[in-house]
Design a protein around this motif. Structure first.
Motif, PDB file in Angstrom:
ATOM      1  N   UNK A   1     -17.546  19.270  43.823  1.00  0.00           N
ATOM      2  CA  UNK A   1     -17.545  20.228  44.936  1.00  0.00           C
ATOM      3  C   UNK A   1     -18.798  21.103  44.977  1.00  0.00           C
ATOM      4  N   UNK A   2     -19.694  20.903  44.017  1.00  0.00           N
ATOM      5  CA  UNK A   2     -20.817  21.830  43.823  1.00  0.00           C
ATOM      6  C   UNK A   2     -21.685  22.021  45.061  1.00  0.00           C
ATOM      7  N   UNK A   3     -21.867  20.981  45.849  1.00  0.00           N
ATOM      8  CA  UNK A   3     -22.765  21.068  47.011  1.00  0.00           C
ATOM      9  C   UNK A   3     -22.007  21.040  48.340  1.00  0.00           C
ATOM     10  N   UNK A   4     -20.743  21.430  48.283  1.00  0.00           N
ATOM     11  CA  UNK A   4     -19.916  21.494  49.500  1.00  0.00           C
ATOM     12  C   UNK A   4     -19.944  20.186  50.295  1.00  0.00           C
ATOM     13  N   UNK A   5     -19.565  19.074  49.662  1.00  0.00           N
ATOM     14  CA  UNK A   5     -19.599  17.784  50.371  1.00  0.00           C
ATOM     15  C   UNK A   5     -18.580  17.746  51.493  1.00  0.00           C
ATOM     16  N   UNK A   6     -18.828  16.853  52.425  1.00  0.00           N
ATOM     17  CA  UNK A   6     -17.896  16.667  53.542  1.00  0.00           C
ATOM     18  C   UNK A   6     -16.779  15.692  53.178  1.00  0.00           C
ATOM     19  N   UNK A   7     -17.083  14.767  52.239  1.00  0.00           N
ATOM     20  CA  UNK A   7     -16.100  13.757  51.826  1.00  0.00           C
ATOM     21  C   UNK A   7     -15.989  13.757  50.301  1.00  0.00           C
ATOM     22  N   UNK A   8     -14.759  13.769  49.817  1.00  0.00           N
ATOM     23  CA  UNK A   8     -14.486  13.671  48.388  1.00  0.00           C
ATOM     24  C   UNK A   8     -13.685  12.396  48.142  1.00  0.00           C
ATOM     25  N   UNK A   9     -14.208  11.537  47.261  1.00  0.00           N
ATOM     26  CA  UNK A   9     -13.491  10.331  46.858  1.00  0.00           C
ATOM     27  C   UNK A   9     -12.901  10.581  45.482  1.00  0.00           C
ATOM     28  N   UNK A  10     -11.588  10.505  45.373  1.00  0.00           N
ATOM     29  CA  UNK A  10     -10.902  10.723  44.101  1.00  0.00           C
ATOM     30  C   UNK A  10     -10.331   9.400  43.625  1.00  0.00           C
ATOM     31  N   UNK A  11     -10.950   8.820  42.590  1.00  0.00           N
ATOM     32  CA  UNK A  11     -10.559   7.496  42.110  1.00  0.00           C
ATOM     33  C   UNK A  11      -9.559   7.636  40.959  1.00  0.00           C
ATOM     34  N   UNK A  12      -8.282   7.633  41.297  1.00  0.00           N
ATOM     35  CA  UNK A  12      -7.194   7.793  40.326  1.00  0.00           C
ATOM     36  C   UNK A  12      -7.514   8.917  39.330  1.00  0.00           C
ATOM     37  N   UNK A  13      -7.720  10.153  39.808  1.00  0.00           N
ATOM     38  CA  UNK A  13      -8.226  11.230  38.962  1.00  0.00           C
ATOM     39  C   UNK A  13      -7.246  11.759  37.924  1.00  0.00           C
ATOM     40  N   UNK A  14      -5.998  11.295  37.951  1.00  0.00           N
ATOM     41  CA  UNK A  14      -5.020  11.792  36.978  1.00  0.00           C
ATOM     42  C   UNK A  14      -4.552  10.721  36.001  1.00  0.00           C
ATOM     43  N   UNK A  15      -5.119   9.517  36.091  1.00  0.00           N
ATOM     44  CA  UNK A  15      -4.650   8.397  35.271  1.00  0.00           C
ATOM     45  C   UNK A  15      -4.747   8.683  33.779  1.00  0.00           C
ATOM     46  N   UNK A  16      -5.827   9.363  33.346  1.00  0.00           N
ATOM     47  CA  UNK A  16      -6.056   9.580  31.917  1.00  0.00           C
ATOM     48  C   UNK A  16      -5.360  10.834  31.388  1.00  0.00           C
ATOM     49  N   UNK A  17      -4.565  11.503  32.221  1.00  0.00           N
ATOM     50  CA  UNK A  17      -3.958  12.773  31.842  1.00  0.00           C
ATOM     51  C   UNK A  17      -2.456  12.638  31.652  1.00  0.00           C
ATOM     52  N   UNK A  18      -1.870  13.561  30.859  1.00  0.00           N
ATOM     53  CA  UNK A  18      -0.419  13.511  30.694  1.00  0.00           C
ATOM     54  C   UNK A  18       0.266  14.026  31.959  1.00  0.00           C
ATOM     55  N   UNK A  19       1.567  13.795  32.060  1.00  0.00           N
ATOM     56  CA  UNK A  19       2.300  14.020  33.304  1.00  0.00           C
ATOM     57  C   UNK A  19       2.209  15.470  33.782  1.00  0.00           C
ATOM     58  N   UNK A  20       2.335  16.427  32.867  1.00  0.00           N
ATOM     59  CA  UNK A  20       2.287  17.844  33.251  1.00  0.00           C
ATOM     60  C   UNK A  20       0.931  18.211  33.833  1.00  0.00           C
ATOM     61  N   UNK A  21      -0.141  17.749  33.183  1.00  0.00           N
ATOM     62  CA  UNK A  21      -1.499  18.050  33.650  1.00  0.00           C
ATOM     63  C   UNK A  21      -1.783  17.303  34.953  1.00  0.00           C
ATOM     64  N   UNK A  22      -1.237  16.095  35.080  1.00  0.00           N
ATOM     65  CA  UNK A  22      -1.386  15.346  36.335  1.00  0.00           C
ATOM     66  C   UNK A  22      -0.913  16.180  37.520  1.00  0.00           C
ATOM     67  N   UNK A  23       0.261  16.768  37.373  1.00  0.00           N
ATOM     68  CA  UNK A  23       0.837  17.564  38.460  1.00  0.00           C
ATOM     69  C   UNK A  23      -0.062  18.742  38.805  1.00  0.00           C
ATOM     70  N   UNK A  24      -0.643  19.372  37.794  1.00  0.00           N
ATOM     71  CA  UNK A  24      -1.535  20.518  38.023  1.00  0.00           C
ATOM     72  C   UNK A  24      -2.798  20.101  38.761  1.00  0.00           C
ATOM     73  N   UNK A  25      -3.377  18.976  38.366  1.00  0.00           N
ATOM     74  CA  UNK A  25      -4.612  18.503  39.013  1.00  0.00           C
ATOM     75  C   UNK A  25      -4.337  18.090  40.457  1.00  0.00           C
ATOM     76  N   UNK A  26      -3.213  17.444  40.706  1.00  0.00           N
ATOM     77  CA  UNK A  26      -2.860  17.056  42.072  1.00  0.00           C
ATOM     78  C   UNK A  26      -2.647  18.275  42.950  1.00  0.00           C
TER      79      UNK A  26
END
Length: 338
Positions: free
Chosen positions: A169-194
């Motif tokens: 988000x550093x340069x205020x992009x217009x489009x963000x692509x999130x490629x399975x961004x919670x796959x490597x995280x445990x369930x509780x942290x997944x919910x927080x990131x989502x």
């Protein structure tokens, strides 16, 4: 809302020792301003390759064979590498699956955020540092001044992924692509990131392409869904279209894998068979060999994309006027979405 990004008939292949692997095949879709579009499908269906093709960050043996990616009235597939560098991070950015492999272990996390800002914006280092700390606070990281000088190995997976999001988000992009961004995280942290991604999207009105295999994530985050199988989009529509009026047998199969609300069965359903070998894609419908509702024509001719409504289309011969009428084997309201 206007179309911010248009992907037209995009095909991407990998050169391998065995031959040409056709990972993305004639894919088209649009992304509107302020929209969250989920691209859904099981592992190996081409979701990640599609997302990396948009930014042209494919491995060396990957090649865009045909098609267009239109952004700001420019075809990104035809831009020089120098011009693409101006697009990456500044206009279109990406969050990858694993924060520990996305971050540079030899640089402090604050400097990694700063680096992106300084490359794309003409501001001083002190201003860039201030903005970096503000970004940490925006993504829910406390004690930004202290965290600024920490290294990736000092951080938990959840904090690391928040740093990756701050970089994106550093340069205020217009489009963000999130490629399975919670796959490597445990369930509780997944919910927080989502929840964080949901809040950031609402605050900034950024357009998001969210890559996932998780139906539960899609139901709570996206406005539209594109279902991918064997390198192709086989169904696309609003969340309501896909969950409450699914038309492609592959979408039915994915939904059947969700646990039922009223079931005590310990075993989850699964889709029998294997996806086709894309070194030699099948002649007809790629899902035919795994589809118990397959028609004879499915093995001979690839189905076109049938328009169901202004928002909903699916590529299945079951939508032909002469096809038998088959009811979906499961309804979304019968499923338990975690």
């Amino acid at each position: 809302m206007g179309d911010l990004l248009k992907v037209n008939k995009l095909s991407v292949s990998f050169r391998t020792k065995e031959g040409e692997l056709q990972a993305v095949r004639d894919v088209s879709f649009t992304l509107k301003e302020g929209e969250v579009l989920a691209i859904l499908g099981e592992s190996g269906c081409g979701k990640s390759v599609l997302s990396k093709s948009i930014l042209r960050i494919l491995p060396k043996n990957g090649v865009i064979k045909s098609g267009e990616v239109i952004f700001n009235e420019k075809d990104l597939t035809s831009l020089s590498e120098k011009d693409m560098d101006k697009v990456r991070s500044k206009d279109i950015s990406m969050i990858f699956q694993d924060p520990m492999t996305s971050l540079n272990p030899t640089m402090s996390v604050g400097n990694q955020i700063m680096e992106v800002i300084l490359v794309h914006e003409k501001i001083s280092k002190s201003e860039a540092k201030k903005k970096s700390i503000e970004l940490m606070e925006l993504v829910g990281i406390d004690y930004g001044e202290k965290r600024f000088n920490q290294y990736p190995h000092h951080l938990s997976g959840g904090i690391g992924q928040r740093i990756v999001i701050a970089i994106a988000l550093a340069c205020n992009p217009k489009v963000l692509i999130a490629d399975e961004p919670t796959t490597a995280l445990d369930v509780t942290i997944q919910a927080q990131i989502l929840e964080l991604i949901r809040e950031l999207q609402q605050k900034t009105n950024i357009s998001v392409i969210f890559i996932t295999h998780d139906l539960g994530v899609v139901a709570n985050l996206a406005q539209r869904i594109a279902v991918m199988y064997a390198g192709k989009i086989v169904e696309i529509g609003t969340v309501k279209d896909i969950f409450y009026d699914p038309r492609h047998p592959y979408t039915w199969a994915l939904m059947s894998c969700l646990p039922k609300i009223d079931s005590d069965d310990e075993f989850l359903n699964f889709i029998p068979g294997m996806p086709p070998n894309l070194l030699n894609p099948p002649k007809g419908d790629a899902f035919a060999s795994r589809n118990k509702y397959a028609l004879k024509i499915d093995y001979l001719v690839e189905p076109p994309m049938f328009k169901i409504s202004d928002t909903h289309s699916a590529s299945t011969w079951l939508l032909h006027k002469d096809a038998p009428k088959i009811e979906p084997p499961i309804k979304f309201e019968e499923c338990r979405v975690i």
